[in-house]
Design an enzyme around this catalytic site. Structure first.
Site, PDB file in Angstrom:
ATOM      1  N   LYS A  52       0.642  -1.382  -0.090  1.00 18.38           N
ATOM      2  CA  LYS A  52       0.053  -0.003  -0.065  1.00 18.38           C
ATOM      3  C   LYS A  52       0.743   1.251  -0.132  1.00 18.38           C
ATOM      4  O   LYS A  52       0.587   2.254  -0.733  1.00 18.38           O
ATOM      5  CB  LYS A  52      -0.902  -0.044   1.218  1.00 18.38           C
ATOM      6  N   GLN A  96      -5.380  -1.522   9.562  1.00 21.37           N
ATOM      7  CA  GLN A  96      -5.120  -2.906   8.892  1.00 21.37           C
ATOM      8  C   GLN A  96      -5.821  -3.756   9.580  1.00 21.37           C
ATOM      9  O   GLN A  96      -5.645  -4.051  10.987  1.00 21.37           O
ATOM     10  CB  GLN A  96      -3.802  -3.259   8.500  1.00 21.37           C
ATOM     11  N   ASP A 119     -11.537   2.784   3.686  1.00 20.03           N
ATOM     12  CA  ASP A 119     -12.224   1.256   3.634  1.00 20.03           C
ATOM     13  C   ASP A 119     -13.653   1.223   3.184  1.00 20.03           C
ATOM     14  O   ASP A 119     -13.880   0.228   2.949  1.00 20.03           O
ATOM     15  CB  ASP A 119     -11.816   0.549   4.925  1.00 20.03           C
TER      16      ASP A 119
END
Ligand code: GUN
Length: 281
Positions: A52, A96, A119
């Site tokens: 990422k 995460q 997200d």
């Protein structure tokens, strides 16, 4: 059969995003910023986060990773999120997953201000997506959606079967296909006759986490099949779709790896840029 090249599609999307970031930089004199919080030392999470960060740098985003040990207190993480919520240089925040057991996942997700929730997991974004309003869209289903649209730009009236009902993939995928006027059936591990359901589908999205579940004779000729699965087996990593069998029937199919995976990260960058743009209005 069209082998859907997710690596290539992701590289094209990143190139577009790089241009967009350059334009935003000249217009606003600042660039979108992504902050990732990584807790613990799970290897897959570390690899994801490294990828990422690399991709974010590649398109010119400001990128930061905050690492905590497995033993970090929930309070510390929640306080950090509050700090990032009010930091103007941070456009997007991602924690995460999975989290250590002593940290409440839902509390963490809800602590992130919805406008920085890259997200798309916050209930406000989930609700906005299901109501058809503007929202952050979870990265994996968004990546699947973009791959499907490349093959078939007009999805109106198509029959879509989503295999799997997770909050991460199946449910948001369903909402995206519904928005495109597909007739969507959500199936899962308890569905009575999964094969019969899949045989009806013009589009199948398999996101159920069962290795090679979708077989060749489950798929109508000319169906588009998207494989979200990443399953570790004795024969290596396989998807939720039996690749060799299904590739003989389908019109288009994503490989594992190299299909949906690369698009997920590119979509995270897209979401970060979209959050930035909405914050500048
Ligand atoms: N872990 C595996 N996939 C994801 C994802 O899409 N978002 C977050 N936050 N964690 C993950």
């Amino acid at each position: 059969m069209i082998l859907i090249d997710g690596k290539k599609a992701a590289a094209e999307l990143r190139a577009e995003l790089r241009e967009e970031v350059a334009e935003l930089k000249s217009k606003h004199n600042k660039v979108p910023g992504l902050t990732v919080i990584l807790i613990g030392d799970l290897t897959p999470s570390q690899i994801y986060v490294r990828n990422k960060e690399k991709s974010a740098n590649e398109v010119g985003l400001k990128s930061e990773v905050i690492k905590y040990p497995d033993s970090v207190e929930e309070k510390t993480v929640l306080e950090k999120i509050q700090e990032l919520n009010s930091d103007e240089t941070v456009s997007g925040i991602l924690v995460q997953l999975p989290l250590p057991k002593h940290i409440d996942k839902q509390k963490v997700i809800e602590a992130i201000v919805p406008s920085k929730d890259v997200d798309g997991f916050h209930p406000m974004n989930v609700g906005n997506l299901s109501s058809g309003y503007e929202s952050s869209i979870p990265c994996t289903p968004l990546g699947c959606y973009l791959l499907i649209k490349k093959i078939e730009p007009n999805l109106s009236g198509k029959k879509a079967v989503v295999v799997g009902r997770s909050n991460l993939n199946g449910k948001p995928m369903t909402q995206l296909l519904l928005k495109e006027n597909c007739t969507v059936t959500i199936t899962h591990s308890k569905t009575k006759d999964l094969k019969a359901e899949c045989l009806e589908a013009d589009i199948i999205v398999a996101a159920v986490g069962i290795p090679e579940l979708v077989r060749g004779d489950w798929v109508k000729k000319d169906a588009i099949v998207i494989d979200v699965g990443i399953n570790k087996t004795d024969n290596g990593i396989v998807g939720d779709v039996h690749f060799d069998e299904v590739s003989k029937n389908a019109k288009a199919l994503t490989p594992v790896p190299g299909g949906v995976g690369p698009m997920t990260i590119a979509c995270l960058l897209k979401n970060t840029i979209d959050c930035f743009k909405r914050s500048q209005i």
